[in-house]
Every structure is written in structure tokens, then in C-alpha cells.
Design an enzyme around this catalytic site. Structure first.
Site, PDB file in Angstrom:
ATOM      1  N   HIS A 146       0.837  -1.211   0.000  1.00 30.46           N
ATOM      2  CA  HIS A 146       0.000   0.000   0.000  1.00 30.46           C
ATOM      3  C   HIS A 146       0.870   1.258   0.000  1.00 30.46           C
ATOM      4  O   HIS A 146       0.676   2.163  -0.826  1.00 30.46           O
ATOM      5  CB  HIS A 146      -0.900  -0.049   1.238  1.00 30.46           C
ATOM      6  CG  HIS A 146      -1.806   1.122   1.419  1.00 30.46           C
ATOM      7  ND1 HIS A 146      -3.151   1.064   1.132  1.00 30.46           N
ATOM      8  CD2 HIS A 146      -1.572   2.387   1.868  1.00 30.46           C
ATOM      9  CE1 HIS A 146      -3.709   2.236   1.392  1.00 30.46           C
ATOM     10  NE2 HIS A 146      -2.771   3.063   1.847  1.00 30.46           N
ATOM     11  N   GLU A 147       1.848   1.317   0.885  1.00 26.90           N
ATOM     12  CA  GLU A 147       2.688   2.522   0.967  1.00 26.90           C
ATOM     13  C   GLU A 147       3.561   2.664  -0.278  1.00 26.90           C
ATOM     14  O   GLU A 147       3.800   3.776  -0.754  1.00 26.90           O
ATOM     15  CB  GLU A 147       3.548   2.490   2.233  1.00 26.90           C
ATOM     16  CG  GLU A 147       2.765   2.428   3.548  1.00 26.90           C
ATOM     17  CD  GLU A 147       1.744   3.535   3.726  1.00 26.90           C
ATOM     18  OE1 GLU A 147       1.864   4.597   3.079  1.00 26.90           O
ATOM     19  OE2 GLU A 147       0.789   3.335   4.508  1.00 26.90           O
ATOM     20  N   HIS A 150       1.583   4.229  -2.975  1.00 28.73           N
ATOM     21  CA  HIS A 150       1.555   5.689  -2.824  1.00 28.73           C
ATOM     22  C   HIS A 150       2.807   6.287  -3.464  1.00 28.73           C
ATOM     23  O   HIS A 150       2.742   7.259  -4.211  1.00 28.73           O
ATOM     24  CB  HIS A 150       1.513   6.080  -1.347  1.00 28.73           C
ATOM     25  CG  HIS A 150       0.153   6.018  -0.718  1.00 28.73           C
ATOM     26  ND1 HIS A 150      -0.991   6.419  -1.357  1.00 28.73           N
ATOM     27  CD2 HIS A 150      -0.233   5.605   0.529  1.00 28.73           C
ATOM     28  CE1 HIS A 150      -2.036   6.262  -0.538  1.00 28.73           C
ATOM     29  NE2 HIS A 150      -1.602   5.755   0.597  1.00 28.73           N
ATOM     30  N   HIS A 156      -5.828   6.632  -2.569  1.00 31.22           N
ATOM     31  CA  HIS A 156      -6.757   5.613  -2.067  1.00 31.22           C
ATOM     32  C   HIS A 156      -7.913   5.415  -3.035  1.00 31.22           C
ATOM     33  O   HIS A 156      -8.426   6.366  -3.611  1.00 31.22           O
ATOM     34  CB  HIS A 156      -7.302   6.036  -0.697  1.00 31.22           C
ATOM     35  CG  HIS A 156      -6.250   6.081   0.355  1.00 31.22           C
ATOM     36  ND1 HIS A 156      -6.204   7.026   1.332  1.00 31.22           N
ATOM     37  CD2 HIS A 156      -5.183   5.270   0.547  1.00 31.22           C
ATOM     38  CE1 HIS A 156      -5.156   6.801   2.111  1.00 31.22           C
ATOM     39  NE2 HIS A 156      -4.517   5.744   1.649  1.00 31.22           N
ATOM     40  N   TYR A 202      -9.826   1.435   1.526  1.00 32.42           N
ATOM     41  CA  TYR A 202     -10.021   1.347   2.968  1.00 32.42           C
ATOM     42  C   TYR A 202     -11.204   0.435   3.299  1.00 32.42           C
ATOM     43  O   TYR A 202     -12.058   0.175   2.459  1.00 32.42           O
ATOM     44  CB  TYR A 202     -10.287   2.739   3.545  1.00 32.42           C
ATOM     45  CG  TYR A 202      -9.029   3.502   3.903  1.00 32.42           C
ATOM     46  CD1 TYR A 202      -7.771   3.062   3.527  1.00 32.42           C
ATOM     47  CD2 TYR A 202      -9.116   4.675   4.643  1.00 32.42           C
ATOM     48  CE1 TYR A 202      -6.631   3.766   3.876  1.00 32.42           C
ATOM     49  CE2 TYR A 202      -7.980   5.388   4.991  1.00 32.42           C
ATOM     50  CZ  TYR A 202      -6.739   4.927   4.612  1.00 32.42           C
ATOM     51  OH  TYR A 202      -5.632   5.630   4.958  1.00 32.42           O
TER      52      TYR A 202
HETATM   53 ZN   LIG Z   1      -2.716   5.040   2.189  1.00 31.09          ZN
END
Ligand SMILES: [Zn+2]
Length: 247
Positions: A146-147, A150, A156, A202
């Protein structure tokens, strides 16, 4: 609705947003930590917000062999066990044409450190850019991926420009003062479908103040969201499209 109360499914605890919320609870108390919005998106100093980074200058450059190499340096704060668990050294599932490579003398690189939580800047920022993966709570494959997504330039999933056709955001259930985390962004969706199983989505209870859902899928409110434990095929497709790699 009781069906949706938190912990209805015990696996919920491993959703990306639940892990992020836990790990980032005290974020900002450390002097090294930057301003973080959207739960885990670091804001570059001098900018007022973290707009989507799809401008070309925020992409990682393509090498002459056609591959995209993202140099990284990893702190020795991590023990060997955590390094292998986190797959920091070779995040799995990345398309072969984009790969993380140990930092040598490249000007721009990702600097992976265990700071006050889990967070990353969006896209290539220039020179050393921190990705924080705290040893306490961030060393999970889905958080690492996930990071890193980014850092590759992705936001997101539930902030996508077309999200209102796919999820309903229940701001009444959001922790007061955290509503900004659900702001919609004018993203470039690269022709890929909205994906509840993206590692960038999320969970149903993200930033809930009352154990009631904050994100409800439409039209079927019962489908599972935000439970990815690794990148989805759509996540991989997006990387390939953003970086012009063959699919
Ligand atoms: Zn995030």
C-alpha cells in the site's frame, strides 16, 4: 445495523485501514513525522494539499532498457525476520517492468524507515523521500505494498473521482475532524474499474467514531470491501498503464 458492526468478521482486523489506524494513532507526536492526511499520506512541506500526482514529473523515470527502477534504501532498524516478512526488499506482485532496486548513486530514491507510523508521499518527490513503515504495526505485506503504491503515485481507491457511483460515504459516522480523509480527488483512473479489492481501498469502518460503517458499497451494501492482503490484478494493471509498461 448489527450485521455491519465492527468485528463482525474477525479478519477485519487485518484490513489495510484498520492496521493503518492502529499504527498511526500517535502520528505527529514525533518531531520527524511530516503532516499526514488521508490516514497515511504525507504532505510535502510548502504544499497545501497532496493533489494526485499524475503529472509526468512525479513518475519514476523509465530506464533505457524499458524498465522502471525505483531505488530504495532500507534502514537497519528492521531485523532480518521483519525484512523477509514485510517483503520490503522485493514487494511481491510488482509487474516485472517496475522494480525496487537497492539505492546506489541515483539522485532520487525511497528511504524506508521505521518512524512514527505508516505513511508515504504520493509519487516521486525528488532526492530522498521517506516511506515510514513503523516496526510497531506496519510490517505487513499489504501495508508495505500500500505505501509503495503511494510512492508510485497512487491514491486511495475510495477517493477516486468516480467513487460516488460505487460507495456511499457516511460522514455522520466519521470521527469528528477526520472528515477530510474522505474527500474526493480528481484522479486519473487509467481506464481501470473501481476495485473494492484494491490494496488501496479502505475498509468499511475506516475512521469510524461509533463502530458503524463509514464506507458502504453500492448497490449491494454487503459485498466485501477493503480486505485485500495483497495487490489486486487491477492494482497491477494500473501500475503498468501509469508507467507505460506492456500489460
Ligand atoms: Zn494510504
Amino acid at each position: 445495523m448489527a450485521l455491519w458492526s465492527r468485528n463482525w468478521n474477525e479478519d477485519e482486523d487485518l484490513s489495510v485501514s484498520t492496521l493503518l489506524e492502529k499504527a498511526n494513532k500517535n502520528l505527529g507526536e514525533g518531531t520527524l513525522d511530516p503532516l499526514v492526511i488521508f490516514g497515511d499520506v504525507a504532505v510535502p512541506s510548502g504544499l497545501e494539499n497532496a493533489d494526485p500526482c499524475t503529472a509526468r514529473q512525479c513518475l519514476w523515470p523509465k530506464a533505457s532498457d524499458g524498465n522502471v527502477y525505483i531505488p530504495f534504501r532500507i534502514s537497519n532498524q528492521y531485523c532480518k525476520y521483519q525484512q523477509s516478512v514485510s517483503q520490503v526488499r522485493s514487494p511481491t506482485g510488482l509487474p516485472p517492468a517496475s522494480r525496487f532496486t537497492p539505492h546506489d548513486r541515483q539522485r532520487d530514491f525511497v528511504n524506508i524507515q521505521s518512524l512514527g507510523g505508516c505513511y508515504s508521499f504520493i509519487g516521486r518527490r525528488g532526492r530522498s523521500q521517506t516511506v515510514s513503515l513503523s516496526r510497531r504495526g506496519c510490517v505487513f505485506p499489504q501495508i508495505v505494498q500500500h505505501e509503495m503504491l503511494h510512492a508510485l503515485g497512487f491514491n486511495h481507491e475510495q477517493t477516486r473521482s468516480d467513487r460516488d457511483q460505487h460507495v456511499r460515504i457516511l460522514l455522520n459516522n466519521v470521527i469528528r475532524g477526520q472528515e477530510h480523509n474522505f474527500r474526493r480527488i480528481n484522479t486519473n483512473n487509467l481506464g481501470t474499474p473501481y476495485d473494492y479489492n484494491s490494496v488501496m481501498h479502505y475498509g468499511r469502518f475506516a475512521f469510524s467514531r461509533n463502530n458503524q460503517p463509514t464506507i458502504v458499497p453500492i448497490p449491494n451494501p454487503n459485498v466485501s470491501i477493503g480486505r485485500a492482503t495483497q495487490m489486486s490484478p487491477n492494482d497491477i494493471l494500473r501500475i503498468n498503464r501509469l508507467y507505460g509498461c506492456s500489460e
